[in-house]
Scaffold this active site. Structure first.
Site, mmCIF file in Angstrom:
data_model
loop_
_atom_site.group_PDB
_atom_site.id
_atom_site.type_symbol
_atom_site.label_atom_id
_atom_site.label_comp_id
_atom_site.label_asym_id
_atom_site.label_seq_id
_atom_site.Cartn_x
_atom_site.Cartn_y
_atom_site.Cartn_z
ATOM 1 N N GLU A 427 0.936 -1.231 -0.086
ATOM 2 C CA GLU A 427 0.053 -0.151 -0.162
ATOM 3 C C GLU A 427 0.688 1.239 0.006
ATOM 4 O O GLU A 427 0.474 2.254 0.747
ATOM 5 C CB GLU A 427 -1.104 0.214 1.188
ATOM 6 C CG GLU A 427 -1.805 -1.117 1.506
ATOM 7 C CD GLU A 427 -3.111 -1.160 0.155
ATOM 8 O OE1 GLU A 427 -3.121 -0.308 -0.600
ATOM 9 O OE2 GLU A 427 -3.638 -2.229 0.326
HETATM 10 C C1 LIG Z 1 3.053 -10.084 0.508
HETATM 11 C C2 LIG Z 1 2.902 -8.900 -0.677
HETATM 12 C C3 LIG Z 1 1.681 -8.781 -1.157
HETATM 13 C C4 LIG Z 1 1.489 -7.964 -2.207
HETATM 14 N N1 LIG Z 1 0.280 -7.509 -2.825
HETATM 15 C C5 LIG Z 1 0.141 -6.810 -3.792
HETATM 16 C C6 LIG Z 1 -1.142 -6.634 -4.617
HETATM 17 O O1 LIG Z 1 -1.935 -7.515 -4.436
HETATM 18 N N2 LIG Z 1 -0.921 -5.726 -5.853
HETATM 19 C C7 LIG Z 1 0.100 -5.103 -6.208
HETATM 20 O O2 LIG Z 1 0.035 -4.535 -7.058
HETATM 21 N N3 LIG Z 1 1.054 -5.176 -5.573
HETATM 22 C C8 LIG Z 1 1.152 -6.024 -4.364
HETATM 23 N N4 LIG Z 1 2.434 -6.014 -3.493
HETATM 24 C C9 LIG Z 1 3.588 -5.260 -4.031
HETATM 25 C C10 LIG Z 1 4.042 -3.903 -3.275
HETATM 26 O O3 LIG Z 1 2.858 -3.135 -3.213
HETATM 27 C C11 LIG Z 1 5.168 -3.637 -3.537
HETATM 28 O O4 LIG Z 1 6.256 -4.453 -2.963
HETATM 29 C C12 LIG Z 1 5.633 -2.095 -2.975
HETATM 30 O O5 LIG Z 1 5.065 -1.255 -3.676
HETATM 31 C C13 LIG Z 1 7.008 -1.870 -3.027
HETATM 32 O O6 LIG Z 1 7.747 -2.104 -4.355
HETATM 33 P P1 LIG Z 1 8.851 -2.963 -4.609
HETATM 34 O O7 LIG Z 1 8.706 -4.291 -3.688
HETATM 35 O O8 LIG Z 1 9.275 -2.990 -5.866
HETATM 36 O O9 LIG Z 1 9.948 -2.232 -3.801
HETATM 37 P P2 LIG Z 1 10.814 -0.828 -4.271
HETATM 38 O O10 LIG Z 1 9.881 0.159 -5.023
HETATM 39 O O11 LIG Z 1 12.006 -1.401 -5.181
HETATM 40 O O12 LIG Z 1 11.437 -0.168 -3.071
HETATM 41 C C14 LIG Z 1 12.800 -0.732 -2.494
HETATM 42 C C15 LIG Z 1 13.089 0.181 -1.429
HETATM 43 O O13 LIG Z 1 13.317 1.773 -1.945
HETATM 44 C C16 LIG Z 1 12.421 2.416 -1.265
HETATM 45 N N5 LIG Z 1 11.762 3.603 -2.518
HETATM 46 C C17 LIG Z 1 11.762 3.292 -3.682
HETATM 47 N N6 LIG Z 1 11.210 4.567 -4.562
HETATM 48 C C18 LIG Z 1 11.731 5.609 -3.390
HETATM 49 C C19 LIG Z 1 11.585 6.716 -3.656
HETATM 50 N N7 LIG Z 1 11.013 7.468 -4.609
HETATM 51 N N8 LIG Z 1 12.010 7.435 -2.558
HETATM 52 C C20 LIG Z 1 12.380 6.877 -1.469
HETATM 53 N N9 LIG Z 1 12.571 5.490 -1.173
HETATM 54 C C21 LIG Z 1 12.046 5.008 -2.186
HETATM 55 C C22 LIG Z 1 11.236 1.789 -0.898
HETATM 56 O O14 LIG Z 1 10.707 2.611 0.038
HETATM 57 C C23 LIG Z 1 11.934 0.497 -0.519
HETATM 58 O O15 LIG Z 1 12.525 0.638 0.729
HETATM 59 C C24 LIG Z 1 2.540 -6.887 -2.650
HETATM 60 C C25 LIG Z 1 3.883 -7.092 -1.993
HETATM 61 C C26 LIG Z 1 4.083 -8.184 -0.951
HETATM 62 C C27 LIG Z 1 5.628 -8.483 -0.297
#
Ligand SMILES: Cc1cc2nc3c(=O)[nH]c(=O)nc-3n(C[C@H](O)[C@H](O)[C@H](O)COP(=O)(O)OP(=O)(O)OC[C@H]3O[C@@H](n4cnc5c(N)ncnc54)[C@H](O)[C@@H]3O)c2cc1C
Length: 606
Positions: A427
């Protein structure tokens, strides 16, 4: 609700709807989103857990009983995917009417309003596997159709969503784009006949992927126009990948979605081509305040389980819960839950009041409703961050209360500790949400949305004497923290201008100051408004005293770290922010004793 559950509450649909809407008292103005900074504490009514009326509490109890009997009782089995039976539990929840709260009546729902939807979310969150599967269906899976679906799409999907006949999912994230959701690479290209979009690409981390019947999927039409679609499971060329081997939430399904030349009918476009970002971000706003309530439900269970264990476990011939070190944890955890409730349900009251003033017959009614949700995006981000971190702290300290037994799977603390971690990631990560809090506020301020803030800056801020009453000093402190937040926000905006976006470390500090100001304001307002007794006052004193100390420290660090001349801001802040003389040990003892005697969190009526 349908047959059995309606019989349970003893009300018809129409009556339920009338019963469940809440409005601020006539004559009181709803503050706009972020406007909490400007409202003198104690001058307006907020929605609190005590505002729930008996029928709502009854329905909440029914949801909680379902979660206890049908979910918690089988939670070990639910962890064995896919045999665990999550689908049949979801179907049972549907039969009971638990999916109906947010769906309009004409499509088989109950449209019960934000507060009831949050209460049901809280009560069904005793088990995290179910909570995330439930939320993915009723929230991010169904709401895009409620808000953006065409008449035909709403008629085709919503009645089945309400009954649980069909389960939904939401697919925004991709392997290469999570936080940067608009960087999606899944491509949709219109075929020569103009009948279908041909989908290619992969979505990642999709909750409910193993059993969802339809997916709200975001893709770029022709590789450029970010667009939402509703895609049925039986679409040719569509498959799901293997289950992720996760740290927690082992009973929930999380898989990638794979599209290989998958033809999706043009009728499946959700909203307008190229406007998918509106859907994605507005639905996330709803997801955020609802996640706050999910965390409250989980926290209450973890807390109760840990207190039960610590009351039985003896060391030195004494139940370990009696030791001051554990009493401190009990008091801190109760305070945190009280604060989580206060700030989350407050949002529901604002939204519901605004919602009740809309003309349901207006052609742009849904658009207006979305604007109400967007209005409180700042408070929703605060709820997401505060409650996910609150639950994390509570799960961690609960595990500690079990000692070594907390570290093994035989006791529930181990699972709760693993399961709660992801709340800080999905979220919108807590980093992204923290950054959104001050930047959204500043954008609104700079766009002319808060003339009263300019006035405060011109007139200057003065400390004021504490009002009378048992929590007079806390009322004053909440006001001081809000004024200090305005000063710091203004100073950061003035110093860095548009470049403030690049000052993320500073933005995180500003966010913490704003979160504490909103949380302190919310607990004080609740304690003033409701007769919560000595325990509620103790929670208020403990939270506000500690929040004031944090604000003082953060303000000081900010000023020492910023470039340029801060003028007389340092002395202004010192004059404004006064540490409280709270006897924190006495307050924690009083609260710990009362909560321990009850054996669970009892500071709200549900
Ligand atoms: C169990 C689980 C269920 C999920 N369910 C869904 C779902 O139903 N539908 C769906 O669409 N997604 C889902 N997700 C995905 C989830 O929304 C994403 O994992 C989340 O948005 C973070 O994206 P990422 O994992 O690519 O991390 P990244 O975006 O790669 O982030 C990595 C780190 O960098 C930081 N970061 C990234 N960009 C910035 C910035 N601009 N400034 C500062 N810090 C930054 C983040 O805070 C984090 O600490 C799910 C994830 C999990 C683990």
């Amino acid at each position: 609700m349908n047959g059995d559950s309606l019989a349970y509450t003893g009300h018809g649909k129409r009556q339920l709807k009338e019963i469940f809407m809440w409005k601020m008292p006539t004559g009181e103005k709803v503050p706009r989103g972020g406007g909490f900074l400007l409202e003198p504490t104690g001058t307006h009514t907020i929605f609190t857990p005590e505002s729930f009326w008996s029928e709502a509490l009854e329905m909440g109890k029914m949801a909680e009983r379902f979660a206890a009997d049908e979910v918690v009782a089988h939670e070990e089995h639910l962890e064995t995917l896919p045999e665990g039976g999550m689908v049949s539990v979801l179907k049972k929840a549907g039969e009971l009417g638990l999916f109906m709260a947010d769906i309009p009546e004409e499509y088989g729902g109950l449209d019960l309003g934000f507060a009831m939807s949050m209460l049901i979310g809280e009560k069904t969150s005793l088990n995290a596997d179910f909570a995330v599967s439930f939320s993915a269906h009723v929230g991010i899976g169904t709401l895009p159709i409620v808000f953006y679906g065409t008449e035909a799409q709403r008629a085709a999907y919503l009645p089945d969503c309400a009954s649980g006949e069909r389960i939904g999912a939401y697919a925004l994230s991709e392997p290469g784009s999570g936080s940067d959701a608009l960087g999606a690479r899944t491509k949709a290209v219109l075929n020569a006949e103009g009948t279908h979009y041909i989908f290619n690409g992969t979505k990642q981390w999709i909750t409910n992927a193993a059993w969802a019947d339809f997916f709200v999927v975001f893709a770029k039409v022709d590789g450029t126009q970010f667009t939402g679609f509703i895609i049925d499971r039986d679409t040719p060329g569509f498959t799901t990948g293997p289950e992720e081997n996760k740290l927690g939430l082992k009973g929930s399904s999380t898989r990638p979605l794979i599209f290989e030349d998958a033809p999706v009918p043009v009728e499946a476009v959700l909203g307008e081509v190229g406007r998918g970002h509106k859907i994605a971000f507005n639905i996330l706003n709803v997801g955020r305040f609802k996640l706050g309530c999910t965390c409250i439900g989980a926290a209450k269970r973890v807390f109760r389980d840990a207190m039960g264990y610590a009351s039985e476990r003896k060391q030195f011939n004494t139940p370990v819960i009696q030791f001051g070190a554990l009493q401190e944890k009990v008091a801190r955890m109760a305070t945190r839950i009280y604060t989580m409730e206060s700030l989350c349900y407050r949002i529901a009251g604002y939204m519901e009041t605004q919602d009740s003033e809309l003309d349901k017959g207006a052609p742009d009614y849904r658009e207006q409703r979305l604007q109400v949700i967007e209005e409180y995006a700042i408070e929703s981000s605060i709820a997401k961050v505060f409650c996910s971190e609150g639950l994390h702290e509570i799960a961690d300290e609960s595990l500690q209360m079990y000692g070594g037994y907390g570290f093994v799977k035989d006791y529930p603390a181990e699972k709760a500790y693993r399961d709660c971690r992801v709340n800080r990631i999905f979220e919108g990560t807590n980093e992204i949400n923290r950054i959104l809090i001050p930047t959204t506020l500043l954008k609104r301020w700079q766009g002319g949305g808060f003339p009263a803030m300019d006035q405060i800056l011109q007139e200057g801020v003065q400390p004021s004497p504490s009002p009378e009453g048992p929590i007079g000093p806390e009322v004053n402190a909440a006001n001081e923290m809000k004024k200090a937040a305005i000063l710091m926000l203004a100073h950061a905006g003035k110093t860095y201008g548009a470049q403030l976006r690049d000052q993320q470390m500073l933005l995180l500090m500003l966010a913490d100051v704003l979160i504490d100001a909103y949380a302190a304001d919310s607990v004080v307002l609740r304690a003033l408004q409701e007769d919560g007794g000595a325990e509620a006052e103790a929670c208020t004193r403990i939270f506000v005293a500690e929040a004031m100390d944090r604000t003082l420290s953060t303000a000081r660090r900010m000023l020492c770290s910023m470039e340029g001349d801060s003028g007389d801001l340092d002395s202004k802040l010192k004059g404004l922010l006064t540490p409280l003389n709270t006897n924190i040990i006495a307050e924690k003892k009083r609260l710990g004793t009362a909560v321990t005697a009850a054996g669970r969190y009892t500071l709200s009526p549900h």
